[in-house]
Design a protein around this motif. Structure first.
Motif, PDB file in Angstrom:
ATOM      1  N   ALA A 156     -80.345 -24.574 -16.090  1.00 35.78           N
ATOM      2  CA  ALA A 156     -78.980 -25.103 -16.099  1.00 35.78           C
ATOM      3  C   ALA A 156     -78.307 -24.904 -14.739  1.00 35.78           C
ATOM      4  CB  ALA A 156     -78.165 -24.437 -17.205  1.00 35.78           C
ATOM      5  N   ARG A 159     -79.814 -27.355 -12.170  1.00 30.56           N
ATOM      6  CA  ARG A 159     -79.295 -28.704 -12.336  1.00 30.56           C
ATOM      7  C   ARG A 159     -77.868 -28.822 -11.803  1.00 30.56           C
ATOM      8  NH1 ARG A 159     -81.708 -32.421 -15.268  1.00 30.56           N
ATOM      9  NH2 ARG A 159     -79.729 -33.356 -15.870  1.00 30.56           N
ATOM     10  N   GLN A 160     -77.045 -27.809 -12.052  1.00 31.97           N
ATOM     11  CA  GLN A 160     -75.679 -27.890 -11.556  1.00 31.97           C
ATOM     12  C   GLN A 160     -75.644 -27.826 -10.037  1.00 31.97           C
ATOM     13  OE1 GLN A 160     -72.753 -25.459 -13.506  1.00 31.97           O
ATOM     14  NE2 GLN A 160     -71.254 -25.732 -11.863  1.00 31.97           N
TER      15      GLN A 160
END
Length: 211
Positions: A156, A159-160
């Motif tokens: 996560a 991806r950010q």
């Protein structure tokens, strides 16, 4: 069954004509307001018949849709170049930005045309949002597609970080090139490279480690 060479030639010619029409449309839309431009103007600029234009595009709105998609495709090519680098280093990212700048200079007139044509020509808000999200999901997927680069980083977070790097790049080039924001620094990409290296830090390697 493999396509015949004749079929391949036909498809290649169709693709070249499609690209030629889009180039002509940008030229026409830069010279005339969207509502005043005619399909005949685009045909004349491309050196083809009016029927050829309609064979590719039902109307001007579909041309603008194709131009917007072309912007996304050119940006995808840029992020593919970044993904293709064997190692991410500051020097590599700085060099990559030179190529990204060249693509943005190709994209800038298309973006200006698309912006000028809205809202008369663009897709509905929902369709445009979906198109935007899908394109950026592709970019992010490319940048995090090699897990070995992001070893030890939660997916996560990776991806950010990738998304923020994409948005930072887009925002800067949009202001600098598409809008024409005046910059006083001798090398604007130097500072952008600093920003991207900060965001992509967990995936970066030290330049000197491979000297």
């Amino acid at each position: 069954m493999q396509p015949t060479p004749r079929r391949n030639l036909r498809e290649e010619q169709k693709s070249l004509t499609h690209r030629r029409l889009l180039d002509a449309a940008v030229e026409v839309f830069c010279e005339k307001p969207f509502l005043d431009a005619r399909m005949e103007d685009i045909a004349q600029a491309a050196g083809v018949t009016r029927a050829t234009v309609y064979a590719h595009f039902p109307g001007k709105a579909e041309i603008v849709d194709a131009l917007v998609e072309r912007v996304y495709d050119l940006m995808e090519e840029a992020y593919a170049d970044l993904t293709a680098l064997p190692r991410w280093t500051r020097a590599g990212i700085r060099t990559w930005l030179d190529g990204a700048e060249a693509r943005w200079r190709e994209v800038a007139p298309i973006r200006r045309v698309a912006n000028a044509a809205s809202p008369a020509a663009l897709r509905s808000l929902g369709d445009g949002r979906t198109q935007y999200i899908k394109a950026h999901e592709r970019y992010v997927g490319m940048l995090v597609g090699q897990p070995e680069r992001w070893r030890g980083v939660p997916p996560a977070e990776a991806r950010q970080r990738a998304l923020m790097a994409v948005l930072q790049t887009e925002s800067f080039f949009s202001a600098w090139i598409a809008v024409g924001w005046p910059l006083e620094t001798a090398d604007p990409l130097h500072l952008l490279a600093d920003s991207l290296c900060h965001l992509l830090a967990p995936a970066l390697e030290n330049d000197s480690a491979h000297d």
